[in-house]
Design a protein around this motif. Sequence first.
Motif, short mmCIF file in Angstrom:
data_model
loop_
_atom_site.label_atom_id
_atom_site.label_comp_id
_atom_site.label_asym_id
_atom_site.label_seq_id
_atom_site.Cartn_x
_atom_site.Cartn_y
_atom_site.Cartn_z
N PRO A 11 0.81 -1.23 0.00
CA PRO A 11 0.00 0.00 0.00
C PRO A 11 0.84 1.27 0.00
O PRO A 11 1.86 1.36 0.68
CB PRO A 11 -0.81 -0.13 1.30
CG PRO A 11 -0.91 -1.60 1.52
CD PRO A 11 0.42 -2.15 1.07
N VAL A 12 0.41 2.22 -0.81
CA VAL A 12 1.03 3.54 -0.83
C VAL A 12 0.71 4.24 0.48
O VAL A 12 -0.41 4.18 0.97
CB VAL A 12 0.47 4.34 -2.04
CG1 VAL A 12 0.82 5.81 -1.92
CG2 VAL A 12 1.00 3.75 -3.35
N ARG A 13 1.71 4.93 1.04
CA ARG A 13 1.54 5.45 2.40
C ARG A 13 1.43 6.97 2.50
O ARG A 13 1.03 7.48 3.52
CB ARG A 13 2.72 5.00 3.27
CG ARG A 13 2.80 3.50 3.48
CD ARG A 13 4.05 3.13 4.21
NE ARG A 13 5.24 3.45 3.41
CZ ARG A 13 6.48 3.29 3.83
NH1 ARG A 13 6.71 2.85 5.07
NH2 ARG A 13 7.50 3.59 3.06
N THR A 14 1.83 7.71 1.49
CA THR A 14 1.87 9.17 1.64
C THR A 14 0.81 9.85 0.80
O THR A 14 0.00 9.21 0.14
CB THR A 14 3.24 9.73 1.22
OG1 THR A 14 3.33 9.72 -0.22
CG2 THR A 14 4.37 8.91 1.79
N GLY A 15 0.85 11.18 0.82
CA GLY A 15 -0.09 11.97 0.04
C GLY A 15 0.27 12.08 -1.41
O GLY A 15 -0.45 12.74 -2.18
N LEU A 46 -4.42 -4.66 -8.51
CA LEU A 46 -3.33 -3.72 -8.29
C LEU A 46 -3.79 -2.54 -7.44
O LEU A 46 -3.10 -2.13 -6.50
CB LEU A 46 -2.80 -3.19 -9.63
CG LEU A 46 -1.60 -3.92 -10.26
CD1 LEU A 46 -1.22 -3.23 -11.56
CD2 LEU A 46 -0.42 -3.97 -9.31
N ALA A 47 -4.97 -1.99 -7.76
CA ALA A 47 -5.48 -0.85 -7.00
C ALA A 47 -5.69 -1.22 -5.54
O ALA A 47 -5.40 -0.45 -4.63
CB ALA A 47 -6.78 -0.35 -7.63
N SER A 48 -6.18 -2.43 -5.32
CA SER A 48 -6.42 -2.89 -3.96
C SER A 48 -5.11 -3.08 -3.21
O SER A 48 -4.98 -2.67 -2.05
CB SER A 48 -7.21 -4.20 -3.99
OG SER A 48 -7.36 -4.73 -2.69
N SER A 53 -6.88 4.56 -5.79
CA SER A 53 -8.09 4.49 -6.60
C SER A 53 -7.76 3.93 -7.99
O SER A 53 -6.60 3.97 -8.44
CB SER A 53 -8.72 5.88 -6.75
OG SER A 53 -7.90 6.70 -7.55
N ARG A 54 -8.78 3.43 -8.67
CA ARG A 54 -8.58 2.94 -10.03
C ARG A 54 -8.14 4.08 -10.94
O ARG A 54 -7.36 3.87 -11.88
CB ARG A 54 -9.87 2.30 -10.56
CG ARG A 54 -10.34 1.05 -9.80
CD ARG A 54 -9.58 -0.18 -10.23
NE ARG A 54 -9.95 -0.63 -11.54
CZ ARG A 54 -11.00 -1.42 -11.83
NH1 ARG A 54 -11.81 -1.81 -10.84
NH2 ARG A 54 -11.25 -1.82 -13.05
N VAL A 55 -8.63 5.29 -10.67
CA VAL A 55 -8.26 6.45 -11.49
C VAL A 55 -6.76 6.72 -11.35
O VAL A 55 -6.05 6.92 -12.35
CB VAL A 55 -9.07 7.70 -11.09
CG1 VAL A 55 -8.52 8.94 -11.78
CG2 VAL A 55 -10.53 7.51 -11.43
#
Length: 233
Positions: A11-15, A46-48, A53-55
């Motif tokens: 998971p991506v962690r930052t803004g 991948l998004a999960s 987001s999918r976008v």
Amino acid sequence: MDAASDALLRPVRTGNAFEETVERLLQAIKLGVVPPGERLPAERELASRLNVSRVTLREALHALQESGFVESRRGRYGGTFVCTAPPSAAPAVTSRVDDLEDALTLRSVLESGAAEFAAGRDLSDHERAHLTARLSECDGATLGEYRRKDSRLHLAVAEISGSPSLTAAVADVRMRLNELLDGIPLLPKNIAHSNRQHAILVDAILVGDPPGARRAMAQHLEGTASLLRGFLG
């Protein structure tokens, strides 16, 4: 998927969701977790896994497609595939990749501090106008002139910190980073995101919020660092 995939596609962690997504995908490609010619996991998966987001994922995949790292195939067995011959960095850039982490660390210390000190000063009308003008120029820059305008904005922040020595140091590290930045593509999504972060940064400086200015600059620099590590690491 194996443990390496789990470690890289975490998971991506930052803004900086777009930039970190690009970085994670490039790491997976460059380290052979997804080999040339193989298909990336489906967008939903991948998004999960990246917790984006999918976008955002599609924008990141589009950037990698434009850069020549992946290709899209249609049909029953379609999807996003790693190109069999991904592009490599230019030789002039490759020879300087060892400088990357050193330059990023120095930049983080210098520019975050410059933003904090700038926000803590009682700025003159001229200094406020100077900073606002540089922000406007950066926001309206074309792709061809963006890096120059972006550099000028960052230097303006250093200038209004009130320290000529700090300004000179920021200029020096920016020169080092620009040589590395020239080795990666300009991504419109990243530019739009950077401009939003610039606006938050400048606002924090103008209202006199040193902690907010430091946080805004640090988060902004993290996005650029993610792209540099992804493309050049």
